[in-house]
Design an enzyme around this catalytic site. Structure first.
Site, PDB file in Angstrom:
ATOM      1  N   PRO A 111      -0.340   6.478  -0.741  1.00  0.00           N
ATOM      2  CA  PRO A 111      -0.364   6.399   0.732  1.00  0.00           C
ATOM      3  C   PRO A 111      -1.603   7.088   1.307  1.00  0.00           C
ATOM      4  CG  PRO A 111       1.735   7.256  -0.084  1.00  0.00           C
ATOM      5  CD  PRO A 111       0.797   7.236  -1.240  1.00  0.00           C
ATOM      6  N   GLU A 112      -2.356   6.349   2.113  1.00  0.00           N
ATOM      7  CA  GLU A 112      -3.513   6.897   2.821  1.00  0.00           C
ATOM      8  C   GLU A 112      -3.188   6.857   4.313  1.00  0.00           C
ATOM      9  OE1 GLU A 112      -7.164   5.053   1.433  1.00  0.00           O
ATOM     10  OE2 GLU A 112      -6.303   4.645  -0.521  1.00  0.00           O
TER      11      GLU A 112
END
Ligand SMILES: [Zn+2]
Length: 278
Positions: free
Chosen positions: A2-3
């Site tokens: 997850p960014e």
């Protein structure tokens, strides 16, 4: 992993579900010893119980849940970093108990549950009075006002490292990981291995524009799900279907037809077009 677009999607989804709710009780799996940072799991559970969730914010890839301070106690910030394979899923009462890799469970006062799942158990949580101790060293938000072409130029000009390594440095700019670094460099037509301090002013301006473009597009697609990422309802994002170079090694560039190449930059797999990116 997850960014920014994935964490922001989770934040937006969770906000209407969690704000105003009180944590009735918390449970942390005994086999996830690194999940709670800076205090024992028992202290974490005790301090969370009875707290009302006031708001959800995000800094870089960190999710910040602001909690009230009942009975004269100080407010606390509950900070979550999902790292590689973490996820936060909100489940309504009666929706079953079958989430895989469940590492923590937070029962809310309406009977719904916030569940933390994590295959590789690298994610972390903090419960702190002073959030700066955790997120104080992060660079500017790439979609915020502080991220200007000049700010990016300054960050790059101080470093002889490959430009991609600077994009991944959370102290230079917050929230970018491997997917969106590769995609932004492709959009900017900048080779990931190029020395950061040797980018032309024009290239820096293109890169500044490209970082925002790829993040905004990924947000519109509710993030990218290459492997584990799911949103707050357990659903995948769509942006993995629209990437230009990430994990397209050997496939033709959509612009020029050259084969997308993969190299290692700072130990990270890096994808680029050898003709479009100089
Ligand atoms: Zn190309």
């Amino acid at each position: 992993m997850p960014e920014l677009p994935e964490v922001e999607t989770i934040r937006r989804d969770l906000t209407p579900r969690l704000v105003g709710r009180t944590v009735a009780r918390a449970w942390v799996a005994p086999d996830a010893p690194k999940l709670v940072q800076g205090r024992t799991a028992a202290s974490f559970r005790r301090a969370l119980a009875g707290r009302r969730i006031e708001s959800l914010d995000r800094r870089g890839k960190y999710l910040l849940l602001r909690l009230d301070g009942p009975d004269g106690q100080a407010g606390l910030t509950w900070i979550v970093h999902l790292r590689m394979t973490g996820g936060l899923i909100h489940r309504l009462p009666g929706s079953g108990d079958d989430d895989r890799f469940l590492r923590a469970r937070f029962v809310l006062d309406d009977g719904s549950e916030l569940r933390y799942v994590d295959l590789r158990k690298l994610g972390m949580m903090w419960l702190v009075e002073d959030e700066e101790a955790v997120v104080g060293k992060l660079g500017p938000e790439p979609l915020g006002e502080g991220f200007t072409p000049e700010a990016l130029r300054l960050a790059l000009s101080r470093r002889a490292a490959p430009v991609k390594s600077v994009l991944l440095d959370q102290a230079a700019v917050a929230g970018i990981g491997n997917i969106y670094a590769d995609e932004a460099l492709f959009e900017a037509r900048v080779r990931p291995t190029k020395r950061a301090d040797r980018l032309s002013r024009k290239a820096v301006e293109r890169l500044h524009w490209a970082v925002r473009k790829v993040l905004v597009e990924a947000l519109g697609d509710r993030g990218s799900s290459f492997r584990d990422y799911v949103d707050a309802e357990g659903e995948q994002g769509m942006h993995q279907l629209r990437v230009k170079v990430f994990r397209r090694t050997g496939e033709p560039c959509y612009v020029c037809g050259s084969k997308v190449r993969r190299v290692k930059v700072g130990g990270r797999s890096t994808h680029y077009c050898p003709k479009c990116q100089r």
